[in-house]
Write a protein that holds these residues in place. Structure first.
Motif, PDB file in Angstrom:
ATOM      1  N   ARG A   1       0.832  -1.198   0.000  1.00 47.07           N
ATOM      2  CA  ARG A   1       0.000   0.000   0.000  1.00 47.07           C
ATOM      3  C   ARG A   1       0.873   1.256   0.000  1.00 47.07           C
ATOM      4  NH1 ARG A   1      -3.856  -0.799   5.081  1.00 47.07           N
ATOM      5  NH2 ARG A   1      -4.555   1.279   4.397  1.00 47.07           N
ATOM      6  N   PRO A   2       0.425   2.353  -0.624  1.00 45.93           N
ATOM      7  CA  PRO A   2       1.153   3.625  -0.549  1.00 45.93           C
ATOM      8  C   PRO A   2       1.217   4.088   0.901  1.00 45.93           C
ATOM      9  CG  PRO A   2      -0.527   3.695  -2.264  1.00 45.93           C
ATOM     10  CD  PRO A   2      -0.784   2.449  -1.464  1.00 45.93           C
ATOM     11  N   GLY A   3       2.269   4.826   1.230  1.00 44.94           N
ATOM     12  CA  GLY A   3       2.412   5.305   2.595  1.00 44.94           C
ATOM     13  C   GLY A   3       3.121   6.633   2.682  1.00 44.94           C
TER      14      GLY A   3
ATOM     15  N   SER B   1       8.869   8.359  14.721  1.00 45.68           N
ATOM     16  CA  SER B   1       8.320   8.426  13.373  1.00 45.68           C
ATOM     17  C   SER B   1       6.902   7.875  13.390  1.00 45.68           C
ATOM     18  CB  SER B   1       9.181   7.624  12.401  1.00 45.68           C
ATOM     19  OG  SER B   1       9.134   6.235  12.707  1.00 45.68           O
ATOM     20  N   ILE B   2       6.156   8.219  12.358  1.00 47.87           N
ATOM     21  CA  ILE B   2       4.826   7.648  12.163  1.00 47.87           C
ATOM     22  C   ILE B   2       4.587   7.430  10.693  1.00 47.87           C
ATOM     23  CG2 ILE B   2       3.720   9.928  12.141  1.00 47.87           C
ATOM     24  CD1 ILE B   2       1.255   8.493  13.407  1.00 47.87           C
TER      25      ILE B   2
ATOM     26  N   LEU C   1      -1.988   3.188  10.990  1.00 48.36           N
ATOM     27  CA  LEU C   1      -0.959   4.020  11.616  1.00 48.36           C
ATOM     28  C   LEU C   1       0.123   3.151  12.234  1.00 48.36           C
ATOM     29  CD1 LEU C   1      -3.167   6.689  13.437  1.00 48.36           C
ATOM     30  CD2 LEU C   1      -2.153   6.806  11.145  1.00 48.36           C
ATOM     31  N   ARG C   2       1.396   3.554  12.029  1.00 51.84           N
ATOM     32  CA  ARG C   2       2.518   2.781  12.568  1.00 51.84           C
ATOM     33  C   ARG C   2       3.514   3.727  13.232  1.00 51.84           C
ATOM     34  NH1 ARG C   2       4.407  -1.097   7.720  1.00 51.84           N
ATOM     35  NH2 ARG C   2       5.672  -1.935   9.410  1.00 51.84           N
ATOM     36  N   PRO C   3       3.293   4.123  14.479  1.00 48.67           N
ATOM     37  CA  PRO C   3       4.245   4.984  15.188  1.00 48.67           C
ATOM     38  C   PRO C   3       5.416   4.176  15.735  1.00 48.67           C
ATOM     39  CG  PRO C   3       2.377   4.520  16.598  1.00 48.67           C
ATOM     40  CD  PRO C   3       2.073   3.881  15.261  1.00 48.67           C
TER      41      PRO C   3
ATOM     42  N   VAL D   1      11.317   0.791  18.899  1.00 48.58           N
ATOM     43  CA  VAL D   1      10.101   0.058  19.265  1.00 48.58           C
ATOM     44  C   VAL D   1       8.940   0.685  18.502  1.00 48.58           C
ATOM     45  CG1 VAL D   1       8.536  -0.608  21.118  1.00 48.58           C
ATOM     46  CG2 VAL D   1      10.991  -0.441  21.558  1.00 48.58           C
ATOM     47  N   GLY D   2       8.135  -0.147  17.844  1.00 47.51           N
ATOM     48  CA  GLY D   2       7.000   0.347  17.086  1.00 47.51           C
ATOM     49  C   GLY D   2       5.715  -0.373  17.439  1.00 47.51           C
ATOM     50  N   TYR D   3       4.602   0.253  17.098  1.00 47.54           N
ATOM     51  CA  TYR D   3       3.289  -0.324  17.359  1.00 47.54           C
ATOM     52  C   TYR D   3       2.390   0.004  16.184  1.00 47.54           C
ATOM     53  CZ  TYR D   3      -0.696  -1.958  20.096  1.00 47.54           C
ATOM     54  OH  TYR D   3      -1.762  -2.679  20.553  1.00 47.54           O
ATOM     55  N   ARG D   4       1.451  -0.865  15.897  1.00 44.82           N
ATOM     56  CA  ARG D   4       0.557  -0.668  14.754  1.00 44.82           C
ATOM     57  C   ARG D   4      -0.880  -0.473  15.214  1.00 44.82           C
ATOM     58  NH1 ARG D   4       1.291  -3.248   8.957  1.00 44.82           N
ATOM     59  NH2 ARG D   4      -0.480  -2.288   7.901  1.00 44.82           N
ATOM     60  N   PHE D   5      -1.484   0.660  14.791  1.00 43.53           N
ATOM     61  CA  PHE D   5      -2.898   0.941  15.038  1.00 43.53           C
ATOM     62  C   PHE D   5      -3.598   1.010  13.682  1.00 43.53           C
ATOM     63  CE2 PHE D   5      -0.529   2.993  18.460  1.00 43.53           C
ATOM     64  CZ  PHE D   5      -1.208   2.580  19.598  1.00 43.53           C
ATOM     65  N   GLY D   6      -4.026  -0.097  13.150  1.00 44.77           N
ATOM     66  CA  GLY D   6      -4.657  -0.076  11.844  1.00 44.77           C
ATOM     67  C   GLY D   6      -3.694   0.416  10.776  1.00 44.77           C
TER      68      GLY D   6
END
Length: 263
Positions: free
Chosen positions: A31-33, A258-259, A233-235, A226-231
């Motif tokens: 997917r584009p980002g 970063s996000i 969004l990837r902060p 360390v990163g986390y994924r919310f749908g």
């Protein structure tokens, strides 16, 4: 001229760092980002009563064109400020934009990157030399009247989750408008765990000059993120440390975040 460019780059590169959450570790997706990245190098206080702050914000995008090719674009920006008993000042600037291609299937363990930063003859404002301090692998983004050509080969784990790794080796050629050129070898490796929601990585990066110069010509850094994924969004947050005394005496660590927004 060529020697002066090389020496300037080496001094600058010696005063900054790189970590795997930064943009050189492009996030591959079908997917584009859009990505926003913030860097804050933590300078040591050089003089009593004098404070200096320098921050970098990079806006980048990745647009897949089919299953093999993706377009990469980024624009770095920075602002700096200082205060002292004699006064204060602040300024900002925009660096050299990057445009390139990522080539390779997401199912393959290998893919390549190629791109360029065209000439930018305007005053770079806050970018300039201080840009080296917080963005080691993209030093070419902060040199006016210089064009860079870059390529890299990546080896990645084919598994998208669980234990993952990535190795990156490439080269960057700086070409001044006078015709003088300098080449640097870029390399890095990272490994970690990604379960699709939470990711934790640690890695090592370095950059070495191909020019024969007195003193040290290569610098290395370790980093953690360390990163986390919310749908969509990837902060992520990250922290990095230099391995060389020539660097740590100026910038003992750099923090950032970063996000990524998948479209």
């Amino acid at each position: 001229m060529r020697r002066s460019i090389t020496l300037w780059l080496l001094v600058g590169l010696g005063c900054c760092a790189q970590v795997q959450a930064q943009t050189i570790w492009t996030q591959r997706s079908e997917r584009p980002g859009i990505r926003l990245e913030f860097l804050s190098p933590q300078f040591k206080d050089a003089f009593p009563g004098v404070s200096y702050t320098y921050n970098i914000l990079t806006l980048s995008g990745r647009v897949p064109l089919g299953e093999i090719v993706a377009v990469l674009v980024e624009v770095p920006m920075a602002w700096e400020s200082y205060s002292s008993p004699f006064g204060s000042d602040s300024k900002n600037g925009v660096g050299n934009a990057f445009i390139g291609l990522e080539i390779g299937s997401r199912e393959s363990a290998f893919f390549g990157e190629v791109g360029t930063r065209p000439f930018l003859r305007q005053d770079l404002g806050a970018m300039g030399f201080p840009g080296f301090y917080g963005d080691y692998e993209r030093a070419e983004a902060y040199i006016k009247e210089t064009q860079s050509f870059e390529f890299a080969l990546n080896v990645v784990s084919t598994e998208q989750q669980g234990f993952v790794y990535r190795i990156r080796v490439g080269a960057t050629n700086f070409v001044h408008e006078s015709g003088d050129a300098t080449t640097f070898i870029d390399y890095g490796a990272k490994t970690g765990y990604d379960d699709g929601t939470i990711s934790v990585y640690a890695g090592l990066t370095g950059r070495a000059s191909t020019e024969k110069q007195p003193g040290k010509t290569a610098y290395h850094h370790v980093g953690f993120d360390v990163g986390y994924r919310f749908g969509a969004l990837r902060p992520a947050i990250f922290f990095r440390l230099p391995l060389d005394e020539e660097i740590s005496e100026f910038v003992p660590q750099t923090i950032g975040g970063s996000i990524i927004i998948e479209l």
